[in-house]
Design an enzyme around this catalytic site. Sequence first.
Site, PDB file in Angstrom:
ATOM      1  N   HIS A 170       0.852  -1.207   0.000  1.00 64.25           N
ATOM      2  CA  HIS A 170       0.000   0.000   0.000  1.00 64.25           C
ATOM      3  C   HIS A 170       0.886   1.255   0.000  1.00 64.25           C
ATOM      4  O   HIS A 170       0.914   2.034   0.956  1.00 64.25           O
ATOM      5  CB  HIS A 170      -0.846  -0.077   1.269  1.00 64.25           C
ATOM      6  CG  HIS A 170      -1.927   0.928   1.418  1.00 64.25           C
ATOM      7  ND1 HIS A 170      -1.737   2.291   1.296  1.00 64.25           N
ATOM      8  CD2 HIS A 170      -3.239   0.769   1.707  1.00 64.25           C
ATOM      9  CE1 HIS A 170      -2.879   2.914   1.517  1.00 64.25           C
ATOM     10  NE2 HIS A 170      -3.806   2.008   1.767  1.00 64.25           N
ATOM     11  N   GLU A 273      -0.978   1.210  -5.313  1.00 62.33           N
ATOM     12  CA  GLU A 273      -0.748  -0.016  -4.557  1.00 62.33           C
ATOM     13  C   GLU A 273      -0.750  -1.210  -5.507  1.00 62.33           C
ATOM     14  O   GLU A 273      -1.696  -1.377  -6.286  1.00 62.33           O
ATOM     15  CB  GLU A 273      -1.857  -0.188  -3.515  1.00 62.33           C
ATOM     16  CG  GLU A 273      -2.044   1.057  -2.657  1.00 62.33           C
ATOM     17  CD  GLU A 273      -3.349   1.030  -1.861  1.00 62.33           C
ATOM     18  OE1 GLU A 273      -3.780  -0.056  -1.449  1.00 62.33           O
ATOM     19  OE2 GLU A 273      -3.934   2.108  -1.658  1.00 62.33           O
TER      20      GLU A 273
HETATM   21  C1  BG6 Z   1      -6.871   2.178   0.421  1.00 59.78           C
HETATM   22  C2  BG6 Z   1      -8.342   1.860   0.351  1.00 59.78           C
HETATM   23  O1  BG6 Z   1      -6.147   1.116  -0.079  1.00 59.78           O
HETATM   24  O2  BG6 Z   1      -6.506   2.398   1.778  1.00 59.78           O
HETATM   25  C3  BG6 Z   1      -9.118   3.019   0.969  1.00 59.78           C
HETATM   26  O3  BG6 Z   1      -8.719   1.631  -1.000  1.00 59.78           O
HETATM   27  C4  BG6 Z   1      -8.656   3.261   2.392  1.00 59.78           C
HETATM   28  O4  BG6 Z   1     -10.507   2.704   0.947  1.00 59.78           O
HETATM   29  C5  BG6 Z   1      -7.155   3.498   2.373  1.00 59.78           C
HETATM   30  O5  BG6 Z   1      -9.331   4.382   2.930  1.00 59.78           O
HETATM   31  C6  BG6 Z   1      -6.525   3.760   3.737  1.00 59.78           C
HETATM   32  O6  BG6 Z   1      -6.816   2.720   4.611  1.00 59.78           O
HETATM   33  P1  BG6 Z   1      -6.342   2.786   6.121  1.00 59.78           P
HETATM   34  O7  BG6 Z   1      -6.945   1.577   6.781  1.00 59.78           O
HETATM   35  O8  BG6 Z   1      -4.834   2.731   6.098  1.00 59.78           O
HETATM   36  O9  BG6 Z   1      -6.828   4.094   6.679  1.00 59.78           O
END
Ligand code: BG6
Length: 299
Positions: A170, A273
């Site tokens: 991510h 990602e």
């Molecule tokens: C992304 C998702 O990968 O991560 C989003 O598609 C999400 O929907 C974002 O808001 C952040 O996620 P987190 O759990 O790290 O706040």
Amino acid sequence: MHDINELNTRFGLAEKLSFSTIGENMAMAVVSTEQCSARIALQGAQVVDWTPVGAKPVIWLSRDAKFLPGKSIRGGVPVCWPWFGAHESRKDVPAHGHARTVPWDVLSSKSLEDGRIKLTFCLQTSPATQALWPHDTPLELHISLGTTLELELITRNNDSEPVIISEALHTYFAVGDIRQVGVIGLDSSSYLDKVDEFTRKTQRGNVTFTGEVDRVYVNTESECIINDSVWQRRIHIKKEGSRSTVVWNPWIDKAAAMGDLGEAGYMAMLCVESGNALDNLVTIEPGEEHRLRVIYNIE
Ligand code: BG6
């Protein structure tokens, strides 16, 4: 709890790799070489930042990032595994899986002949992981840091039944101004639009940003390029073992609600990602392994 002295003794590399703590006693690997500087939190084996020498940071870390046990760090390269997004049936388990919020072990460290530093982390199956994920699927993450950044996530299935996972690296990338960024490489790809109830759509041209973007592009193995007109650079994202690409920027309101994205932080970042999600779940047969690999560099 990691023992910093022991980490330095076993894995430190003179003047290139050391271990220290940040925030609430969170252990970090700190890399500083002629090629780059970088940090990796042992919680989640999360690359926190990476800056090639002479360049602006490539991996973005929020100014308001918190380094708290059991909480994901806002920025860097969180490892989303063994599921991406919300769990498909359970509400009592964390979004994006548990791998990003639990301590990993260091397996090895090495100074490569080409000047890069290679670190390997592992997440073994334990009673704590099995409470969330009742499978014996140890994970390894290989990270090579130099003028390129390379990550390889390896999932092994030691169970006697096939397991199905979703996953993503991510990655938060740093940009000059999100309004002047285009993501090249997804033209004509199908995506599920998370800000429009997962409606299936087709990308036309480059991905640009004038509001919240949260999309899972499926069935795409293409290289992506982040074209940054303000900083006048291109970030190349190559991948293997990945059929989905997620593009995300929370924009103003969602960023404000998150509380750890920093003031105007949404302007300075985007996530591209590499992973496997939704249409692209991965089935791993008993005794087999699955590899997800990314390579990032700038020009
Ligand atoms: C992304 C998702 O990968 O991560 C989003 O598609 C999400 O929907 C974002 O808001 C952040 O996620 P987190 O759990 O790290 O706040």
